[in-house]
Structures are given as C-alpha cells and as structure tokens.
Write an enzyme that holds these catalytic residues in place. Structure first.
Site, PDB file in Angstrom:
ATOM      1  N   ARG A  55       0.936  -1.197  -0.012  1.00 18.03           N
ATOM      2  CA  ARG A  55      -0.071   0.014   0.127  1.00 18.03           C
ATOM      3  C   ARG A  55       0.768   1.336   0.024  1.00 18.03           C
ATOM      4  O   ARG A  55       1.641   1.337   1.022  1.00 18.03           O
ATOM      5  CB  ARG A  55      -0.926  -0.079   1.135  1.00 18.03           C
ATOM      6  N   HIS A 100      -6.515   1.043  -7.224  1.00 17.65           N
ATOM      7  CA  HIS A 100      -6.968   0.150  -5.925  1.00 17.65           C
ATOM      8  C   HIS A 100      -7.722  -1.127  -6.411  1.00 17.65           C
ATOM      9  O   HIS A 100      -8.708  -1.550  -6.272  1.00 17.65           O
ATOM     10  CB  HIS A 100      -7.992   0.801  -5.259  1.00 17.65           C
ATOM     11  N   GLN A 150      -9.641  -3.868  -4.571  1.00 12.54           N
ATOM     12  CA  GLN A 150     -11.087  -3.443  -4.254  1.00 12.54           C
ATOM     13  C   GLN A 150     -11.981  -3.698  -5.338  1.00 12.54           C
ATOM     14  O   GLN A 150     -13.200  -4.156  -5.164  1.00 12.54           O
ATOM     15  CB  GLN A 150     -10.919  -1.765  -3.946  1.00 12.54           C
ATOM     16  N   ASP A 196     -17.061   7.045  -2.796  1.00 12.33           N
ATOM     17  CA  ASP A 196     -15.949   6.930  -2.014  1.00 12.33           C
ATOM     18  C   ASP A 196     -15.843   8.105  -1.109  1.00 12.33           C
ATOM     19  O   ASP A 196     -16.527   9.269  -1.581  1.00 12.33           O
ATOM     20  CB  ASP A 196     -14.785   6.423  -2.717  1.00 12.33           C
ATOM     21  N   CYS A 253     -16.272   1.517  -1.012  1.00 13.06           N
ATOM     22  CA  CYS A 253     -15.156   0.667  -0.597  1.00 13.06           C
ATOM     23  C   CYS A 253     -14.845   0.706   0.950  1.00 13.06           C
ATOM     24  O   CYS A 253     -14.104  -0.195   1.498  1.00 13.06           O
ATOM     25  CB  CYS A 253     -14.098   1.107  -1.324  1.00 13.06           C
ATOM     26  N   ARG A 277     -13.381  -8.583  -0.192  1.00  9.42           N
ATOM     27  CA  ARG A 277     -12.320  -8.320  -0.255  1.00  9.42           C
ATOM     28  C   ARG A 277     -11.362  -9.520  -0.059  1.00  9.42           C
ATOM     29  O   ARG A 277     -10.415  -9.794  -0.902  1.00  9.42           O
ATOM     30  CB  ARG A 277     -11.772  -7.376   0.658  1.00  9.42           C
TER      31      ARG A 277
HETATM   32  N1   CP Z   1     -11.293  -0.254   1.219  1.00 11.81           N
HETATM   33  C1   CP Z   1     -10.210  -0.424   1.891  1.00 11.81           C
HETATM   34  O1   CP Z   1      -9.060  -0.471   0.979  1.00 11.81           O
HETATM   35  O2   CP Z   1     -10.008  -0.099   3.180  1.00 11.81           O
HETATM   36  P1   CP Z   1      -8.749  -0.060   4.033  1.00 11.81           P
HETATM   37  O3   CP Z   1      -8.189   1.332   3.949  1.00 11.81           O
HETATM   38  O4   CP Z   1      -9.381  -0.182   5.383  1.00 11.81           O
HETATM   39  O5   CP Z   1      -7.832  -1.108   3.831  1.00 11.81           O
HETATM   40  N1  NVA Z   2      -9.736   6.728  -2.054  1.00 11.28           N
HETATM   41  C1  NVA Z   2      -9.566   6.179  -0.703  1.00 11.28           C
HETATM   42  C2  NVA Z   2      -9.862   4.846  -0.723  1.00 11.28           C
HETATM   43  C3  NVA Z   2      -9.567   4.275   0.765  1.00 11.28           C
HETATM   44  C4  NVA Z   2      -9.825   2.591   0.786  1.00 11.28           C
HETATM   45  C5  NVA Z   2      -8.250   6.484  -0.146  1.00 11.28           C
HETATM   46  O1  NVA Z   2      -7.226   6.517  -1.354  1.00 11.28           O
HETATM   47  O2  NVA Z   2      -7.882   7.070   0.766  1.00 11.28           O
END
Ligand code: CP
Ligand code: NVA
Length: 305
Positions: free
Chosen positions: A102, A129, A132, A224, A264, A292
């Site tokens: 990440r 992502h 997701q 989102d 998400c 997920r």
């Molecule tokens: N949707 C998602 O990726 O959630 P987190 O940021 O909690 O991993």
């Molecule tokens: N768009 C959001 C998604 C979180 C899962 C972010 O990048 O923070």
C-alpha cells in the site's frame, strides 16, 4: 515468470476466472472444506498508510490458504527512504513468497514490482486500487448473477477507486458513468484506456459532471470518500465542492428500484453518503468488505501457488 497486480488491467482477461475462483474458495471455506493451496507461504504486507480491510483481509486470507501474512507498518521499511527501492525489493524477495504493498506513489509501486523477484500486489496507491474492484465486481455478480450490460454509476472524487472501477467495468463489459465535479475528474489516461477497452468489449464508459443525469437507471451506485488518504490538507476546499454529489434518498430515487449501493469504506457517513442509503436494504457494503478477502485469496492463489 512472476506476475504482478499493479493495475486492474494486469488481470483484464482473467476477471471472470478470478471471481469464479473467489466464489469457489468462499463456498468451500464456509462448508468447512478449506483449501490450503498456499501452505507455509508468506505474504509480506508493506503499509505506508492506515488500513482495516486491506490489512485484515490479506492477513486472514493467507491464513485460510495455509500461509501467513507479515504486517510491516509505515514505520518499518520506509521504501526508498531508509534504503533504495531496488535494495528493498531484492532483500524482501529473499524472505517472502509475495508482497502486498500500500503506497503513496504509484511510481514507487511500479519500481518495487520491477525489481522484486516475487509477485507484487497493489493494496492501493494514488492511481489505483485493483483488489477493491475485484471485490466490488464479485459483490455485484453475487447480487445480479452476471455483470455484462449492467450500469455502474460512480459519484464523487475521480480517485484511485474510480480509476480502477472504470478499467474493471470496461474489462467485464459493464457500462459505467463517473460523475465527478470539474477539477476532480478521473485520470485522463486511464479514462481513455477504459473507453477504448469498453468499445472492444461492448460497453460505454463515460465521465460527466451531472450526478442526476448519471444516476438515472443505475444498477449499481458507488461512492468513496471526498478526501483520500494523503489529501487531508484539502478537506475544507473539497467539502465545499462535493455536496451535490452526495448519495442520498433524492438521488437514489432515480436509479432502478433494485439498485445495489457500494462503498469501498471507510465511509464518512452523512458526507458522501447518508445513513439512510448506506443502511438501506439496497446497500451491500459489508458483503463488499468481506469479499475483499475472497477476491484477494483468488489472486494470491493464482499468483503465488
Ligand atoms: N477499502 C479499503 O481499502 O479499506 P482500508 O483502507 O481499511 O484497507
Ligand atoms: N480513495 C480512498 C480509498 C480508501 C480505501 C483513499 O485513497 O484514501
């Protein structure tokens, strides 16, 4: 040859296979007949940002498959800061069988994948992502039976989730409209790629700025956060721009009565979505969060076995 999942395009011809495998793993696990296809394998999980779903779903997914997930917090590796991206990739590849990353910057994501000797799976970056979106498509498939020809409508920020959703919908032949305010459009290159892929696969992919026009006859409504991780300094400015894109009762009344609501998560209740929508019978956000894990298990099973 090892494979990486950096963009959802990396599996654009295998989404159906992955979703079927995810459903199969889910059904078997729930029937008490778990498959241990990654027996004793290890997934290194590098996080530069916080997480609930990504961390827990990958870690428990590895456990269900007979392996282990190793959590590496933002304070630990510090990819490219404490040592070079190249050295991190080479060293961690000697210990683990796969990497979930990440990242703040998709360029570092790509560089890590280029030099790692084991598969790298994108657990979110600033551009995409992909895991997701596999979970989202799995949730829609469970609800609707199939994906082709359905209408997906995304409302709000043209962010990482929106970008991957555009590509994912195009890949499976789902029509998609992204309604985003001016200045917050999805990535232009990704939108162009999604449109071209959609033409190939018989669906239309569009961006517009009118949320009401977008949502008309939707089969799926998705939103989102208006402020993604790393953009906290823009919160005030964004909170002025996005309210017309809030998913509320008035807006969802324009969708098909059996529309499915997805997010998400994490959600900012009564900002991008009202409690009345996220808690309604149309909402499948917790199935989506659960999915997920099954979708990621299918990916790890394919890439790491
Ligand atoms: N949707 C998602 O990726 O959630 P987190 O940021 O909690 O991993
Ligand atoms: N768009 C959001 C998604 C979180 C899962 C972010 O990048 O923070």
């Amino acid at each position: 040859m090892k494979r990486d999942l950096i963009s959802i395009l990396d599996v654009k011809d295998e989404i159906d296979i992955l979703l079927d495998r995810a459903m199969d793993l889910k059904a078997k696990q729930k029937a008490g007949q778990a498959e241990r296809s990654l027996d004793k394998k290890v997934l290194g999980m590098i996080f530069e940002k916080p997480s609930l779903r990504t961390r827990v779903s990958f870690e428990i997914g590895m456990y269900h498959l007979g392996g282990t997930g190793l959590y590496l917090s933002p304070n630990e590796i510090q990819v490219g800061k404490r040592e070079s991206v190249y050295d991190v990739a080479k060293v961690i590849s000697r210990y683990v069988d796969g990497i979930m990353y990440r990242a703040f910057d998709y360029r570092i994501m790509k560089e890590l994948a280029e030099h790692a000797d084991v598969p790298v799976i994108n657990g979110l970056d600033d551009l995409e992502h992909p895991c997701q979106i596999l979970a989202d498509l799995l949730t829609v498939k469970e609800q609707k039976g199939s994906l082709k020809g359905l209408k997906m409508v995304y409302l709000g920020d043209g962010n990482n989730v929106c970008n991957s959703l555009l590509l994912g919908c195009a890949a499976v032949g789902m029509h998609m409209v992204a309604a985003c305010p001016e200045g917050y459009e999805p990535n232009a290159e990704i939108l162009a790629k999604a449109k071209a892929l959609g033409t190939e696969r018989g669906c239309t992919i569009e961006h517009m700025t009118d949320p009401k026009a977008a949502v008309t006859n939707a089969d799926v409504i998705y939103t989102d956060t208006w402020v993604s991780m790393g953009e906290e300094a823009e919160k005030e400015k964004r909170n002025q721009v996005f309210p017309p894109f809030q998913v509320n009762d008035e807006l969802v009344a324009l969708a098909k009565p059996d529309y499915v609501f997805l997010h998400c998560l994490p959600a900012h209740r009564n900002e991008e979505v009202t409690d009345s929508v996220i808690d309604s019978p149309n909402s499948r956000v917790f199935d989506e969060a659960e999915n997920r894990m099954w979708a990621e298990m299918a990916v790890m099973d394919l890439f790491m076995k």
